[in-house]
Design an enzyme around this catalytic site. Structure first.
Site, mmCIF file in Angstrom:
data_model
loop_
_atom_site.group_PDB
_atom_site.id
_atom_site.type_symbol
_atom_site.label_atom_id
_atom_site.label_comp_id
_atom_site.label_asym_id
_atom_site.label_seq_id
_atom_site.Cartn_x
_atom_site.Cartn_y
_atom_site.Cartn_z
ATOM 1 C CB SER A 136 13.894 44.876 34.570
ATOM 2 O OG SER A 136 15.067 45.073 35.308
ATOM 3 C CE LYS A 180 9.138 45.155 35.611
ATOM 4 N NZ LYS A 180 8.072 46.017 35.061
ATOM 5 C CE1 TYR A 226 10.216 45.858 39.075
ATOM 6 C CE2 TYR A 226 12.533 45.228 39.017
ATOM 7 C CZ TYR A 226 11.480 45.939 38.490
ATOM 8 O OH TYR A 226 11.666 46.735 37.394
HETATM 9 P P1 NAD Z 1 7.965 55.087 38.219
HETATM 10 O O1 NAD Z 1 7.530 54.581 39.552
HETATM 11 O O2 NAD Z 1 8.594 56.410 38.128
HETATM 12 O O3 NAD Z 1 6.723 55.056 37.210
HETATM 13 C C1 NAD Z 1 5.699 54.099 37.290
HETATM 14 C C2 NAD Z 1 4.374 54.824 37.178
HETATM 15 O O4 NAD Z 1 3.326 53.850 37.242
HETATM 16 C C3 NAD Z 1 4.146 55.804 38.317
HETATM 17 O O5 NAD Z 1 3.725 57.039 37.779
HETATM 18 C C4 NAD Z 1 3.044 55.161 39.145
HETATM 19 O O6 NAD Z 1 2.218 56.133 39.753
HETATM 20 C C5 NAD Z 1 2.309 54.327 38.101
HETATM 21 N N1 NAD Z 1 1.628 53.137 38.616
HETATM 22 C C6 NAD Z 1 2.123 52.182 39.438
HETATM 23 N N2 NAD Z 1 1.192 51.239 39.649
HETATM 24 C C7 NAD Z 1 0.101 51.585 38.924
HETATM 25 C C8 NAD Z 1 -1.167 51.006 38.717
HETATM 26 N N3 NAD Z 1 -1.517 49.857 39.328
HETATM 27 N N4 NAD Z 1 -2.042 51.623 37.906
HETATM 28 C C9 NAD Z 1 -1.720 52.782 37.293
HETATM 29 N N5 NAD Z 1 -0.539 53.389 37.454
HETATM 30 C C10 NAD Z 1 0.372 52.793 38.262
HETATM 31 O O7 NAD Z 1 8.913 53.967 37.584
HETATM 32 P P2 NAD Z 1 9.830 54.021 36.295
HETATM 33 O O8 NAD Z 1 11.234 54.051 36.732
HETATM 34 O O9 NAD Z 1 9.327 55.044 35.352
HETATM 35 O O10 NAD Z 1 9.569 52.559 35.713
HETATM 36 C C11 NAD Z 1 8.607 52.310 34.716
HETATM 37 C C12 NAD Z 1 8.599 50.835 34.376
HETATM 38 O O11 NAD Z 1 9.903 50.439 33.964
HETATM 39 C C13 NAD Z 1 8.245 49.938 35.563
HETATM 40 O O12 NAD Z 1 7.444 48.879 35.088
HETATM 41 C C14 NAD Z 1 9.585 49.414 36.029
HETATM 42 O O13 NAD Z 1 9.482 48.154 36.650
HETATM 43 C C15 NAD Z 1 10.341 49.314 34.719
HETATM 44 N N6 NAD Z 1 11.797 49.396 34.897
HETATM 45 C C16 NAD Z 1 12.344 50.481 35.519
HETATM 46 C C17 NAD Z 1 13.716 50.547 35.707
HETATM 47 C C18 NAD Z 1 14.342 51.733 36.395
HETATM 48 O O14 NAD Z 1 15.513 51.674 36.747
HETATM 49 N N7 NAD Z 1 13.659 52.845 36.605
HETATM 50 C C19 NAD Z 1 14.541 49.512 35.240
HETATM 51 C C20 NAD Z 1 13.954 48.425 34.588
HETATM 52 C C21 NAD Z 1 12.571 48.381 34.429
HETATM 53 C C1 UD1 Z 2 18.775 47.958 40.715
HETATM 54 C C2 UD1 Z 2 17.851 46.805 41.006
HETATM 55 C C3 UD1 Z 2 17.396 46.189 39.700
HETATM 56 C C4 UD1 Z 2 16.749 47.242 38.798
HETATM 57 C C5 UD1 Z 2 17.752 48.375 38.584
HETATM 58 C C6 UD1 Z 2 17.134 49.465 37.772
HETATM 59 C C7 UD1 Z 2 18.626 45.953 43.184
HETATM 60 C C8 UD1 Z 2 19.312 44.832 43.897
HETATM 61 N N1 UD1 Z 2 18.540 45.840 41.835
HETATM 62 O O1 UD1 Z 2 19.891 47.443 40.027
HETATM 63 O O2 UD1 Z 2 16.463 45.169 39.940
HETATM 64 O O3 UD1 Z 2 16.388 46.691 37.553
HETATM 65 O O4 UD1 Z 2 18.142 48.897 39.860
HETATM 66 O O5 UD1 Z 2 17.963 50.543 37.597
HETATM 67 O O6 UD1 Z 2 18.144 46.894 43.790
HETATM 68 N N2 UD1 Z 2 25.348 51.515 44.601
HETATM 69 C C9 UD1 Z 2 26.139 52.071 45.595
HETATM 70 N N3 UD1 Z 2 25.557 52.926 46.497
HETATM 71 C C10 UD1 Z 2 24.228 53.231 46.467
HETATM 72 C C11 UD1 Z 2 23.422 52.647 45.436
HETATM 73 C C12 UD1 Z 2 24.020 51.785 44.542
HETATM 74 O O7 UD1 Z 2 27.347 51.818 45.684
HETATM 75 O O8 UD1 Z 2 23.751 54.000 47.329
HETATM 76 C C13 UD1 Z 2 25.991 50.644 43.607
HETATM 77 C C14 UD1 Z 2 25.432 49.241 43.535
HETATM 78 O O9 UD1 Z 2 26.101 48.393 44.429
HETATM 79 C C15 UD1 Z 2 25.682 48.893 42.064
HETATM 80 C C16 UD1 Z 2 25.530 50.240 41.344
HETATM 81 O O10 UD1 Z 2 25.740 51.233 42.338
HETATM 82 O O11 UD1 Z 2 26.990 48.446 41.877
HETATM 83 C C17 UD1 Z 2 24.176 50.444 40.700
HETATM 84 O O12 UD1 Z 2 23.174 50.243 41.686
HETATM 85 P P1 UD1 Z 2 21.611 50.581 41.401
HETATM 86 O O13 UD1 Z 2 21.494 51.951 40.840
HETATM 87 O O14 UD1 Z 2 20.843 50.276 42.649
HETATM 88 O O15 UD1 Z 2 21.215 49.585 40.230
HETATM 89 P P2 UD1 Z 2 21.326 47.988 40.151
HETATM 90 O O16 UD1 Z 2 21.906 47.415 41.370
HETATM 91 O O17 UD1 Z 2 21.971 47.663 38.861
#
Ligand code: NAD
Ligand code: UD1
Length: 349
Positions: free
Chosen positions: A126, A154, A150
């Site tokens: 991330s 990573k 968190y």
């Molecule tokens: P998500 O929660 O939708 O998907 C994660 C999946 O992993 C879920 O289906 C959950 O049931 C499964 N899971 C969790 N723990 C598990 C375990 N111990 N064993 C087996 N399955 C398990 O999340 P996502 O948004 O799809 O994110 C996927 C990956 O990407 C994560 O590692 C997250 O940290 C990373 N990531 C997500 C974002 C984001 O904004 N969504 C940003 C940066 C990184």
């Molecule tokens: C968040 C996580 C980050 C993660 C990322 C994934 C935090 C502090 N950080 O980042 O670790 O990797 O999501 O997508 O949670 N905002 C509002 N109102 C809301 C929600 C968000 O104004 O209800 C604003 C925030 O202040 C920010 C922007 O929208 O400026 C994006 O926020 P968000 O979607 O939560 O993502 P990140 O903060 O970038």
């Protein structure tokens, strides 16, 4: 014997979209997911899009016996590792759960891969590993700094991969640092379904548009940005999904490699710009209110994307308009299905 790509966390938001892209690129997929944040029916929806139902193993990535069995029964060529917990706030309340799931889970998986001699590994990292940006755009060599458990999980897994890579030859690995994944598959069949109050901007905006929440709270309008609201690099989840396919192909084509790649668009948008784009998609004005800054937020964050472009021959192409219209299609479908279920339940009773 069929050769599979194992997708951990494949029932989740990003994993499910990656499966669609993998299948469309001709790969056979097996999914390992404990369904702690997703539903098994996601596999049916993937099948409705691609025509192929991925095999789902319901289980935990920390389960050594299950992993050994899985790798011995199936011919697994590579692993895309999405499984993990991802809520920043929750990670400060339940740090042990986060380290156990995200770090122990990754270590067990890599151990099982090592035993089975499977050496292709793509990891969901991330942009959170960069902490407070010291310069923009964020390049992959920007110093890493965790501001919460968190984010630290990573960094630790990135380091575990590095140590493993140097410990023995033949590992082919990619550490993909996602910026802000949003949007949905254009079919409206797959998308993000956060439980409870969404922490992230776009799912919250979508719920305001659907009438589930009365207004968006905008955290801070006094940042040093053109309209005072925070800037992020929002990337369409299908662009991200396709980036994974390219990362997998990049690994498969090498003798050994450890790549660290930003997956973003290279462009930033403010909260107000995203809100306006969603208003265009849903066809109405959405109420909002300015609130104090959210603790831990940075003013602005966007990616330098040239490393991914050079290594993978990939770049994000979908617009903010597509992110919003696809997310809106998915949101409408979700609430329509909920209404249908509620009506069916009331007829039954
Ligand atoms: P998500 O929660 O939708 O998907 C994660 C999946 O992993 C879920 O289906 C959950 O049931 C499964 N899971 C969790 N723990 C598990 C375990 N111990 N064993 C087996 N399955 C398990 O999340 P996502 O948004 O799809 O994110 C996927 C990956 O990407 C994560 O590692 C997250 O940290 C990373 N990531 C997500 C974002 C984001 O904004 N969504 C940003 C940066 C990184
Ligand atoms: C968040 C996580 C980050 C993660 C990322 C994934 C935090 C502090 N950080 O980042 O670790 O990797 O999501 O997508 O949670 N905002 C509002 N109102 C809301 C929600 C968000 O104004 O209800 C604003 C925030 O202040 C920010 C922007 O929208 O400026 C994006 O926020 P968000 O979607 O939560 O993502 P990140 O903060 O970038």
């Amino acid at each position: 014997m069929t050769s599979y790509v194992l997708v951990t966390g494949g029932a989740g938001f990003i994993g499910s979209h990656a499966i669609v892209a993998l299948q469309q690129a001709g790969h056979s997929v097996l999914v390992l997911d404990n369904l702690c944040n997703s539903e098994a029916q996601v596999m049916d929806r993937i099948a409705a899009i691609t025509g192929v139902q991925p095999g789902l193993i319901v289980g935990d990535v920390r389960d050594e016996t299950l992993l050994a069995d899985l790798f011995s029964r199936h011919n697994i060529q590579a692993v895309l590792h999405f499984a993990g917990l991802k809520a920043v706030g929750e990670s400060t309340v339940k740090p042990l759960e986060y380290y156990d799931c995200n770090v122990t889970g990754s270590v067990r998986l890599l151990q099982a891969m090592q035993s089975a001699n499977v050496r292709n590994f793509v990891f969901s990292s991330s942009a959170t590993v960069y902490g407070e940006p010291q310069h923009l755009p964020l390049t992959e060599d920007h110093p890493r700094q965790a501001t919460n458990p968190y984010g630290h999980t990573k960094i630790v897994v990135e380091d575990v991969m590095e140590a493993l890579y140097h410990s023995e030859p033949g590992w082919k690995m990619a550490r993909l640092r996602y910026f802000n994944p949003v949007g949905s598959h254009p079919s409206g069949l797959l998308g993000e379904a956060p439980r409870g109050v969404p922490n992230n901007l776009m799912p919250y905006v979508a719920q305001v548009a659907a009438g589930v929440r009365d207004r968006l709270h905008i955290f801070g309008n006094d940042y040093d940005t053109p309209d005072g609201t925070g800037i992020r690099d929002y990337i369409h989840v299908m662009d991200l999904a396709e980036g994974h396919v390219q990362a997998l192909h990049h690994c498969l084509a090498q003798q050994q490699v450890l790549s660290t790649l930003n997956l973003g668009t290279g462009r930033g948008h403010t909260v107000l710009e995203m809100l306006r784009a969603f208003e265009q998609a849903c066809g109405r004005e959405l109420p909002y209110e300015f609130m104090p800054r959210r603790p831990g937020d940075v003013a602005a964050c966007w990616a330098e994307t040239s490393t991914a472009e050079e290594c993978l021959g990939w770049r994000a192409t979908r617009s903010v308009e597509e992110m919003c219209s696809d997310a809106w299609r998915w949101t409408q479908r979700q609430y329509q299905l909920e209404d249908e279920r509620a009506k069916a339940a009331s007829l039954d009773s």
